[in-house]
Design an enzyme around this catalytic site. Structure first.
Site, PDB file in Angstrom:
ATOM      1  N   ASP A  24       7.596   3.854 -10.103  1.00 20.55           N
ATOM      2  CA  ASP A  24       7.234   2.622  -9.402  1.00 20.55           C
ATOM      3  C   ASP A  24       7.455   1.437 -10.328  1.00 20.55           C
ATOM      4  OD1 ASP A  24       6.282   0.615  -7.844  1.00 20.55           O
ATOM      5  OD2 ASP A  24       4.287   1.460  -7.519  1.00 20.55           O
ATOM      6  N   LYS A  27       4.262   4.418 -13.409  1.00 25.53           N
ATOM      7  CA  LYS A  27       4.565   2.984 -13.412  1.00 25.53           C
ATOM      8  C   LYS A  27       5.601   2.679 -14.491  1.00 25.53           C
ATOM      9  CE  LYS A  27       1.278   1.124 -10.675  1.00 25.53           C
ATOM     10  NZ  LYS A  27       1.610   0.264  -9.549  1.00 25.53           N
ATOM     11  N   LYS A  72       0.655   1.223   3.127  1.00 26.73           N
ATOM     12  CA  LYS A  72      -0.765   0.988   2.880  1.00 26.73           C
ATOM     13  C   LYS A  72      -1.322   0.574   4.231  1.00 26.73           C
ATOM     14  CE  LYS A  72      -0.417  -0.787  -1.887  1.00 26.73           C
ATOM     15  NZ  LYS A  72       0.891  -0.255  -2.299  1.00 26.73           N
ATOM     16  N   GLU A 107      10.240   3.444  -6.427  1.00 26.01           N
ATOM     17  CA  GLU A 107       9.521   2.521  -5.562  1.00 26.01           C
ATOM     18  C   GLU A 107       9.781   1.086  -6.012  1.00 26.01           C
ATOM     19  OE1 GLU A 107       5.685   4.365  -4.966  1.00 26.01           O
ATOM     20  OE2 GLU A 107       4.779   2.402  -4.752  1.00 26.01           O
ATOM     21  N   ASP A 123       7.703  -0.881  -1.018  1.00 24.09           N
ATOM     22  CA  ASP A 123       6.246  -1.023  -1.077  1.00 24.09           C
ATOM     23  C   ASP A 123       5.879  -2.500  -0.923  1.00 24.09           C
ATOM     24  OD1 ASP A 123       3.547  -0.883  -1.473  1.00 24.09           O
ATOM     25  OD2 ASP A 123       3.620  -0.152  -3.532  1.00 24.09           O
TER      26      ASP A 123
HETATM   27 MG    MG Z   1       4.030   0.619  -5.449  1.00 25.65          MG
END
Ligand code: MG
Length: 332
Positions: free
Chosen positions: A167, A138, A242, A193, A218
């Protein structure tokens, strides 16, 4: 077909609160559904919305479930509006029937999740030791220059062939995204991402064209129609999917497969019920394989509620071993 329908709202604290771009996320709320058909066959599904992504919320789902009542038909279930995508997903999963083994039974690689900030360095060393070779880190949380320095430290730990995904959760502005992508060019970064917010779609397209490191969508993908739009747009990068958020994952995945899209299956921090459904899709996928974004469990104290625990590979036996009925009963 007619079914007996029931649902349960769950509210489960995470073992460790999850840091998101919207602050700390302390507990998962969602709705489990149960359908029992005329022959006594029972199926479960999970609606696991992420409201700040743009999905419906738990109250909407609960209200819709109450309206459905105790006795439902396929016709009634199919009439649930697509604005309730997570609920449709759950109802479809509950009707999906027995788990049949995928064509390809090979274990699927999982990306190891690294915490934001300097803690990532210890974490990557530990995870390398247990066999992880793809990592997700992250970024966009601290100062960009500090994080870029840390990226070099992390890359310095990677053996040949290992890769890191970044991300940003949409945190960067144009200037920051450009600096980062220039920095990533010569490094073993698999993709970045969601560098900028979903609203900045033109900027996303421009960045994807201007820099060699692939980008991944995403937060830009909330509903089935978002995938259709980016596909028809010819998006050159990855799609983080997802499946929990999609009303009809089978149809969306068929479209992605047809377009030879690069798909990264990802968790929506579901419980075991949703985990089994989403992993089922990941195992059925016959397109190009990329490490799964499922390095999230154990999320919950009670082990029966977790998906397969964060190891470098997930096996089909572990998907089969998940027990939706036991999870359902654990909350009664
Ligand atoms: Mg993500």
């Amino acid at each position: 077909m007619e079914y007996r329908f029931s649902h349960r709202v769950y509210r489960l604290p995470f073992r460790t609160p999850v840091r998101t771009s919207h602050g700390l996320w302390a507990e998962r709320t969602g709705v489990w559904v149960r359908l029992e058909d005329e022959t006594g066959k029972v199926g479960f599904g999970e609606a696991a919305p992420i409201p700040w992504f743009g999905t419906e919320n738990v109250e909407d789902i609960d209200a819709a479930c109450r309206t459905l009542g105790e006795n439902v038909t396929d016709h009634l279930l199919d009439a649930v509006p697509t604005t309730l995508g997570c609920l449709k997903n759950a109802l479809n999963a509950a009707r999906a029937g027995e788990l049949s083994p995928p064509e390809d039974l090979a274990a699927r690689q999982v990306a190891g999740l690294l915490p934001a900030g300097p803690g990532a360095l210890d974490a990557i060393r530990e995870k390398l030791e247990v066999g992880f070779r793809v990592f997700k880190w992250k970024v966009g949380v601290g100062d960009a220059a500090d994080e870029m320095g840390l990226l070099d430290d992390l890359c310095g730990e990677l053996p040949d062939g290992a890769k890191i995904r970044l991300d940003a959760n949409g945190a960067w502005d144009r200037r920051t995204a450009e600096r980062w992508l220039a920095r990533c060019a010569e490094r073993p970064v698999e993709f970045v991402e969601q560098p900028v917010t979903p609203e900045a779609a033109d900027l996303l397209r421009g960045l994807a064209e201007d820099y060699p490191t692939p980008l991944a969508l995403d937060e830009s993908i909330v509903r089935d129609g978002d995938v259709t739009r980016w596909l028809s747009d010819g998006w050159p990068g990855y799609y983080v999917i997802k499946t929990a958020l999609l009303a009809d994952p089978d149809a969306v995945l068929a479209a992605l497969k047809k377009a030879s899209a690069k798909v990264v299956f990802s968790s929506a921090l579901e419980t075991a019920i949703g985990a089994q459904a989403t992993l089922r899709h990941a195992f059925a996928w016959t397109g190009s394989k990329h490490a799964l974004g499922f390095g999230v469990w154990p999320l919950y104290e009670n082990h029966i509620l977790n998906g397969p625990t964060a190891l470098p590979f997930v096996r089909w036996d572990e998907v089969k071993a998940l027990n939706p009925e036991a999870a359902w009963n654990a909350l009664s």
